[in-house]
Design a protein around this motif. Structure first.
Motif, short mmCIF file in Angstrom:
data_model
loop_
_atom_site.label_atom_id
_atom_site.label_comp_id
_atom_site.label_asym_id
_atom_site.label_seq_id
_atom_site.Cartn_x
_atom_site.Cartn_y
_atom_site.Cartn_z
N ARG A 150 0.83 -1.21 0.00
CA ARG A 150 0.00 0.00 0.00
C ARG A 150 0.87 1.27 0.00
O ARG A 150 0.37 2.36 -0.25
CB ARG A 150 -0.95 -0.01 1.19
CG ARG A 150 -0.28 -0.07 2.55
CD ARG A 150 -1.32 -0.32 3.63
NE ARG A 150 -0.73 -0.46 4.96
CZ ARG A 150 -1.12 -1.35 5.86
NH1 ARG A 150 -2.10 -2.19 5.55
NH2 ARG A 150 -0.58 -1.40 7.05
N LEU A 151 2.15 1.13 0.29
CA LEU A 151 3.07 2.27 0.23
C LEU A 151 3.86 2.32 -1.07
O LEU A 151 4.17 3.40 -1.57
CB LEU A 151 4.08 2.21 1.39
CG LEU A 151 3.58 2.30 2.81
CD1 LEU A 151 4.77 2.29 3.76
CD2 LEU A 151 2.75 3.56 3.02
N PHE A 152 4.19 1.17 -1.59
CA PHE A 152 5.21 1.07 -2.64
C PHE A 152 4.63 0.52 -3.94
O PHE A 152 4.05 -0.57 -3.95
CB PHE A 152 6.34 0.16 -2.14
CG PHE A 152 7.45 -0.04 -3.14
CD1 PHE A 152 8.12 1.03 -3.69
CD2 PHE A 152 7.82 -1.33 -3.52
CE1 PHE A 152 9.14 0.83 -4.61
CE2 PHE A 152 8.84 -1.54 -4.43
CZ PHE A 152 9.51 -0.45 -4.98
N HIS A 153 4.78 1.29 -5.01
CA HIS A 153 4.34 0.88 -6.35
C HIS A 153 5.52 1.13 -7.30
O HIS A 153 5.78 2.26 -7.71
CB HIS A 153 3.11 1.67 -6.78
CG HIS A 153 2.00 1.61 -5.78
ND1 HIS A 153 1.14 0.55 -5.69
CD2 HIS A 153 1.65 2.47 -4.78
CE1 HIS A 153 0.30 0.76 -4.68
NE2 HIS A 153 0.59 1.91 -4.12
N LYS A 154 6.22 0.05 -7.62
CA LYS A 154 7.52 0.19 -8.29
C LYS A 154 7.42 0.85 -9.66
O LYS A 154 8.38 1.46 -10.12
CB LYS A 154 8.20 -1.17 -8.41
CG LYS A 154 7.46 -2.20 -9.25
CD LYS A 154 8.18 -3.53 -9.23
CE LYS A 154 7.44 -4.58 -10.07
NZ LYS A 154 8.11 -5.88 -10.04
N GLY A 155 6.27 0.74 -10.31
CA GLY A 155 6.14 1.35 -11.63
C GLY A 155 6.01 2.85 -11.59
O GLY A 155 6.04 3.51 -12.64
N ARG A 156 5.91 3.43 -10.37
CA ARG A 156 5.75 4.88 -10.25
C ARG A 156 6.94 5.54 -9.55
O ARG A 156 7.11 6.76 -9.66
CB ARG A 156 4.46 5.21 -9.49
CG ARG A 156 3.20 4.79 -10.20
CD ARG A 156 2.02 5.67 -9.80
NE ARG A 156 1.71 5.60 -8.39
CZ ARG A 156 0.76 4.83 -7.86
NH1 ARG A 156 0.06 4.04 -8.65
NH2 ARG A 156 0.51 4.84 -6.58
#
Length: 574
Positions: free
Chosen positions: A233-239
């Motif tokens: 919920r904190l980390f979205h690698k594509g962004r």
């Protein structure tokens, strides 16, 4: 959209925010009549052309055209995304942001202390780096100083199954949280253990400097070489981009950004004084990455190995960048010698030689056509035809007319079709246009403009739902504006415009909100009503013509015959 911020909250946030006060904290303003002025923060100028309206809660620069409300200013000045700007304004007013449940998969929201837990873990890892001699020796061997390690928060996860678990997982709820943000893992039997073990730890920060994930590198042998935090919920690698926060902290404005492949490349370059490198997080460069970078800087250079994998990565980066190539930005490419990466090369040849490589970077156009032509025989009509089709397909994605024209010119010359690129470019420019240009102020545009600029006029505008049937461009927009203002009479110009952000109508509405009507304040109501009556007359004229056509065919109902007679009398009396 799942997890969408409710419209009423955005309206309330803008109502609480005084745009004059917000901007004045960052750009000192001076009173100028009803408005405030300053030299524009978005372009260089000597005399002030940047105007802020307290009444409309809107800013506009007559020099460069920058404009918007408080949210737009935060996005442009602080270089934030839309949601980040909302979060920043909400934080200033000590407000919690509610979320609406949209269609699709729910977007999990961070818990209040998620970021605190991640920072505690980062602190623990940094302490371990100082206590574990072999980890500190590895960094030293790689040429990374203590100062650089501290700047990037580099740490070490000890070779233990429960180091973080013991330190941060005192309760069941705490362990659940650690599992959800992937500081620990669970197996099928429910056994819990640290996610990262015996790895050099690189904290990944968001644009606000908060730790949202980690990259872990093995010391010595082991697989995988790099282990990244999974999606949470904190980390979205594509962004996210590793090193972007640190790069922004190193200088007031990022003049350029270098995209490299690994954490050690970012840190190794920073050690040599090149502090504008970022790395993707175990994924290819995405459109979100490019969108973010082109908001922050004018020049992006992709730096990859010269082998097949490196060139494939560069091609994916180019494809991701095309829809974001606006005027004033630049994309180019550097390919390194075989067996070298940025970290090893900068240590071998030094900062100045490496910077010289960047100055010699391959421009976007050259790389684009080199890549396309590599597998085609341009001595044949079939090869030229294939290049023409593939080139057109890619170039048409570019929003910048300047880039499109230049690339179509090059494409045309390569295939012997140079006279045709301009037609294609002009055609594409029309497709890319998002809204009509207000070159002429029609009665409809005048009415919309006055209603936008003076929302109180909605109270004097007659409620005429039958106008929705009129074949008049813009009538739906006018009626929608009236409906929103009758439902929310307190809305300002800035709040109204926010309702249309990211819609095809937004650009034309902004132009009308900025239009200088030159009507005296005491005459505004009369001017608006006269304009509305002219629109009403256009509708009645259309209706009369429609009834006349039906009458000729003897198809009028009794009610329509009555309406026909009344309309005839009305027009004869004028």
């Amino acid at each position: 959209m799942a997890g969408q911020i409710p419209r009423h909250f955005i309206d309330d946030l803008l109502a609480r925010t005084d745009i004059v006060e917000l901007i004045d904290h960052r750009v000192p303003l001076k009173k100028a009549g009803k408005n405030y002025q300053a030299c524009c923060p978005f372009h260089n100028e000597k005399s002030p052309s940047f105007t802020v309206s307290s009444d409309k809660q809107f800013y506009h620069c007559f020099g460069c055209g920058a404009h918007g409300n408080a949210i737009s200013f935060m996005m442009a000045y602080e270089q934030l995304e839309f949601v980040e700007a909302i979060e920043e304004l909400a934080k200033q007013h000590h407000l919690e942001i509610p979320r609406e449940q949209g269609s699709g998969k729910p977007y999990p929201q961070a818990q209040a202390d998620d970021y605190s837990q991640m920072q505690k873990a980062a602190d623990l890892y940094q302490q371990q780096l100082k206590q574990q001699a072999h980890a500190a020796a590895y960094l030293q061997k790689r040429g990374i100083s203590e100062a650089t390690a501290t700047k990037y928060g580099i740490g070490y996860a000890p070779d233990s199954w429960d180091f973080v678990l013991k330190q941060l997982g005192a309760s069941r709820s705490a362990r659940d949280q650690l599992f959800e943000i992937k500081l620990i893992n669970r197996n099928d039997q429910g056994r819990e253990y640290d996610f990262f073990r015996d790895r050099l730890m690189f904290p990944i920060r968001d644009k606000r400097g908060r730790v949202i994930g980690f990259g872990g590198r093995v010391i010595g042998e082991g697989t995988p070489k790099y282990l990244n935090s999974p999606e949470t919920r904190l980390f979205h690698k594509g962004r996210e981009l590793y090193g972007l926060y640190e790069a922004r902290q190193s200088q007031d404005r990022l003049n350029r950004v270098l995209i490299v492949e690994g954490y050690m490349d970012v840190v190794g370059l920073a050690e040599q004084g090149i502090s504008f490198a970022v790395a993707c997080l175990g994924t290819a460069t995405t459109p979100d990455h490019m969108h973010t970078l082109f908001r922050l800087t004018s020049t992006v250079t992709c730096c990859y190995d010269g082998d097949r994998a490196g060139r494939d990565a560069a091609w994916r980066a180019l494809q991701s960048a095309l829809p974001h190539l606006k005027d004033g930005v630049e994309l180019n490419f550097v390919f390194l010698p075989d067996g070298e990466d940025p970290d090893s090369l900068v240590q071998k040849e030094g900062k100045e030689a490496f910077l010289h490589r960047l100055e010699q970077a391959m421009p976007l156009g050259q790389y684009l056509f080199d890549h396309l032509a590599k597998e085609l025989d341009l001595n044949t009509d079939a090869g030229k035809s294939a290049l023409w089709v593939k080139g057109n397909e890619l170039i048409k994605q570019i929003p910048s007319e300047f880039y499109r024209d230049a690339l179509f010119e090059t494409l045309g010359s390569l295939v012997g079709k140079s006279s045709q690129h301009k037609t294609a470019a002009r055609s594409q420019a029309k497709v890319q246009s998002k809204a009509p240009v207000a070159t002429k102020i029609t009665p409809m545009r005048r009415a919309i403009a006055l209603l936008l600029q003076y929302p109180a006029l909605a109270k004097v505008m007659p409620v005429a739902p039958e106008l929705a049937e009129a074949n008049l461009p813009g009538i739906q927009l006018l009626l929608t504006l009236q409906q929103r203002l009758l439902a929310q009479p307190e809305l300002t110009t800035a709040q109204l415009l926010e309702h249309w952000r990211d819609t095809p109508e937004y650009n034309i509405l902004v132009k009308l909100a900025l239009w200088d009507h030159q009507v005296a304040e005491e005459q505004l109501t009369q001017e608006f009503m006269d304009t509305f009556r002219s629109i009403e007359d256009q509708y009645l004229s259309q209706r009369l013509e429609e009834l006349q056509r039906k009458d000729m065919l003897q198809q009028l109902t009794t009610a329509e015959k009555h309406e026909f007679v009344l309309l005839l009398k009305a027009f004869k009396s004028k």
